[in-house]
Each structure stands twice: as structure tokens, then as C-alpha cells.
Write a protein that holds these residues in place. Sequence first.
Motif, PDB file in Angstrom:
ATOM      1  N   TYR A 142      -1.552 -53.179 -12.908  1.00  0.00           N
ATOM      2  CA  TYR A 142      -3.015 -53.141 -13.739  1.00  0.00           C
ATOM      3  C   TYR A 142      -4.132 -53.040 -12.744  1.00  0.00           C
ATOM      4  O   TYR A 142      -5.240 -52.912 -13.174  1.00  0.00           O
ATOM      5  N   ASP A 143      -3.658 -53.439 -11.388  1.00  0.00           N
ATOM      6  CA  ASP A 143      -4.939 -52.882 -10.329  1.00  0.00           C
ATOM      7  C   ASP A 143      -3.859 -52.755  -9.115  1.00  0.00           C
ATOM      8  O   ASP A 143      -3.540 -53.815  -8.687  1.00  0.00           O
ATOM      9  N   PHE A 425      -6.251 -60.828 -20.863  1.00  0.00           N
ATOM     10  CA  PHE A 425      -6.860 -60.443 -19.833  1.00  0.00           C
ATOM     11  C   PHE A 425      -8.141 -61.040 -19.428  1.00  0.00           C
ATOM     12  O   PHE A 425      -9.080 -61.547 -20.449  1.00  0.00           O
ATOM     13  N   GLU A 427     -12.240 -61.385 -17.677  1.00  0.00           N
ATOM     14  CA  GLU A 427     -13.150 -60.546 -17.767  1.00  0.00           C
ATOM     15  C   GLU A 427     -13.115 -59.315 -16.392  1.00  0.00           C
ATOM     16  O   GLU A 427     -13.834 -58.395 -16.259  1.00  0.00           O
ATOM     17  N   ASN A 428     -12.092 -59.769 -15.542  1.00  0.00           N
ATOM     18  CA  ASN A 428     -11.881 -58.665 -14.216  1.00  0.00           C
ATOM     19  C   ASN A 428     -10.929 -57.888 -14.875  1.00  0.00           C
ATOM     20  O   ASN A 428     -10.621 -57.126 -13.965  1.00  0.00           O
ATOM     21  N   GLY A 429     -10.455 -57.920 -15.936  1.00  0.00           N
ATOM     22  CA  GLY A 429      -9.439 -56.951 -16.449  1.00  0.00           C
ATOM     23  C   GLY A 429      -8.041 -57.280 -16.011  1.00  0.00           C
ATOM     24  O   GLY A 429      -7.125 -56.566 -16.218  1.00  0.00           O
ATOM     25  N   LYS A 462      -0.758 -53.077 -24.286  1.00  0.00           N
ATOM     26  CA  LYS A 462      -1.935 -52.499 -23.538  1.00  0.00           C
ATOM     27  C   LYS A 462      -1.377 -52.292 -21.979  1.00  0.00           C
ATOM     28  O   LYS A 462      -0.804 -52.897 -21.275  1.00  0.00           O
ATOM     29  N   PRO A 465      -4.121 -49.264 -16.864  1.00  0.00           N
ATOM     30  CA  PRO A 465      -4.739 -48.266 -16.945  1.00  0.00           C
ATOM     31  C   PRO A 465      -4.793 -47.354 -15.681  1.00  0.00           C
ATOM     32  O   PRO A 465      -5.430 -46.120 -15.710  1.00  0.00           O
TER      33      PRO A 465
END
Length: 468
Positions: A142-143, A425, A427-429, A462, A465
Motif C-alpha cells: 500500500y506504500d 485506512f 488519512e495517510n492512506g 481495496k 494503489p
Amino acid sequence: MDLLDRDALEISALLEARELSAEELMKATLERIKAVNGKVNAIISLRDPETLLAEARKVDNSPRRGWLHGIPLAVKDLANVAGIETSMGSPIMAGHIAKEDSVFVSRMRRAGGLFIGKTNTPEFGLGSHTFNPVHGHTQNPYDLSKSAGGSSGGAAAALASRMLCIADGSDMMGSLRNPAAWCNVYGFRPSWGRVPSDPEGEMFLHQLSTNGPMGRSPADIAALLEVQSGWDHSQPHGLLPEIYLDRLMADLAFARIGWLGDWGGAYPMEAGVMDTCKQALKSFEQMGSIVEDVPPPMPAEQLWDAWITLRSWAIAAKLGPLLETHRDELKPEAIWEIERGLKLSAMEVHRASVVRSQWFRKAADLFEEYDLLVMPTAQVWPFPVEQRYPKSIAGRAMDTYHRWMEVVVPVSLIGLPCLSVPAGFGENGLPMGLQLIGPARGDLRVLQLGQAWHEGTQWVSKRPPQLP
């Protein structure tokens, strides 16, 4: 829906109906690994693709052995798979090829699973951040600049990035739970003794770590738990097998949920963690559950002191001989644990187990009132992948390399069943999770409520990304 987005049981049903071949599934899996593993580094020791495709074709032409028949599997690199390297993330073990399967792995093989390789883990599984000098860092899907957690970080990242549809892991100090929370999947620590370890070394004293399943749904986890679990005749402890999947359907109406939160402020939380978890907690109420705040049942410091005593004692017992022969090849955290454990007296260990026993009795009383106890799965968001571990949380200094994961200790100390579920999630995703904690040997109820949570929230849908 893309094939690899499907849950493991859906894929199994397609295989059983001959609407999908094991060869087609293996080809899709290998193509996915080729496309994304270079970014995530979750799958290691990958076997030769042509050999794997040949094995899949053979499976297509053989009688069905179980629900895992034809499903590609990669085992956490702390357990043995015959013919595949077991490095445990350590240069000491690098190149060691396992001669036979670990107990739970042999059960997965008998159920028809096809082993393609391993999933990455920290050195000897120490630390909740997956990096080691043999296979490198595992990135968070996710990151990609962040940690995937650990020590089952490779398994969680492989599930989230759709390289695996089902996985195993192990959990001493949150290792099935923390990476599940950070990778938006499910990780289940079963009751201690539910899934056997290997019959080797000392088998009576050290009751902290357990193997267990991970997946993208509690139903998949229940199915894999049925395969992995059950008493092993060569070991002194263990629980008899149970049926979970056929009894999984339940609803949350009138379930009583005890919210332990941050243990009365004892566990510092990074900004946004508690807000995300409290917002997720409302899903229980929307499904008809009764949620109540629960004050700290015991002083957190007592639990922590007992935990680090028993943990260091167990680690020193297992890794102590390496201190003299391979000290230069051990990471500092391993050396610290071993040296600390070697200094402990028998009475210090006994006093720690007395505290553990007190906590077990208090927890048993709580479960007379509540179906589940709930806490955040982690105290911090996924941190930069190059960082070894957080040195402080919300301005409070961490005095050990693992203090930042103290929130998982109440479960680990007394071997309770616990499912980490996605909590949405920030606010930082970045993903976060909740621990759904049940009474000793109450695995089924935890999975039932977890499946109801899954159907009511669907956070797993989800996708990461940053991946194709």
C-alpha cells in the motif's frame, strides 16, 4: 473479477469444478509474481517455473486430495519445506535445504497444496519489520516506501499484492497480526497448541509462539486452520482438531464487545491510530453488537515485565548456542535477547509465569461478560522501510527494539485466539487493524465474528494503489 482477486475457497471451487486448471492457476500466479514481486520482495526462494508448471499439470491429472489441491503456496521462511531453502533470514542458515516438511507444512501438502517457494521474514523472526541480510527488505504493497510489518511480513504482502490467495505465518509477538493490519488482510493467531510446531528440542516449557493461517477472508483462514491444526502424537501439548468452516456463519447481533483500547493510556499510539480504530469499532454497533469500554484488567507494566522475561528465556534457549559460534553473524537484537535470557534465574522465570497465570484467570473472568475483547493491532502506522524500528511513539521513548508492539502482548502472553481484521485506512492512506480476542480455545467464535465483520466491511477489496 480477476482470477487472483478471488478468495482461496472460490479458486478451490473453480478447480474442483474443472472450470480452472491447476496449470492455468500456476501460470497466472507466476505471471503475477513476475509483475510485482520485484517491487514488494515478498516471495523468496522461488522454484523453477517450468518445474512448477509441470507439477501443476500432474495435479490436473490426479485425484483431488483436499481443498488446497492445485493451489500455489509459499511458506514463511521459518518453517521447512522439503527441497527448498530454509534460511530464516540469517546468513548462518543461508543455503540450508530442508530435508523434510515441518508438521503443519506436511498437512498442507497432503491437502494438495503446491509449494512454489517461501515468504520473507526478519532474521530468525525477531522484530516486527521484515528485512534480513539474505533476502533484503519486504515493502508494503500500500506504500512501497513503508514496512510490511513482521515477522510474517512476506506472507501478508504476498496476499495483499495478489501473489498468493492463502498463506501461513507464525506469531510470538504479533507476527501474524501486525503485518495483516499493515497490509489490509487477515491474520489469525490460534489458541496455543492448536497448530503444532515441530517435535524437536525442548517441548514442554516454551508456550509463546504458534503457527497459524493468513488470508483475505476469515472463511479462507478457517479452512486452512482445519488443515494445519490438530494434535501431533509426538508432542506433549496440543488440541484435537475441530470443524470451523461449516459452522462459520453467525451474526453480530447482541454480541458483547469489550473495548480495551490503549489499555487506559498505557500503550502510546501514533496520531490517527485510535481515531481510525474507534471509527471502525462503530461497525460492530451497526451490526447489532453491544460495545462497552473495559478498564485495564491488570497493570500493563506487569504484563510487559513477565513477557520480556519469558520471551528472552525462550529465545536464549533456542539461539543461545549460536552466540559462541556465530556472534558476528547475528543481528544486535538477537544478541540482546540471548544475553538477557542467559542471565535469568529459574525463580525470575517462575515469577513471570505467576503473572502470566494471574492474567489468564482475569481474562477468563472477562470472557464471562464479553464475547470478544478488542484492541488496535498496532500502535504506529507502517514506518519507512529503511528504519529498523520506531524509537518513540507520541513522544514516549521505546526502551527496547520491540516495545513499540506492546499492544499485542496481552494475547501472546497467555496464548489466546486472536484475529487481526482490517479496520480501514488513515488519512495517510495506510491500513490499520483491530485485534478480535477470544477466550482460550474459543477459536470458532472469533472466526465467526470475524467473518461477520468481513461481510459487513469488505475493506480487503481495496487493492494496493501502487501495484498493477
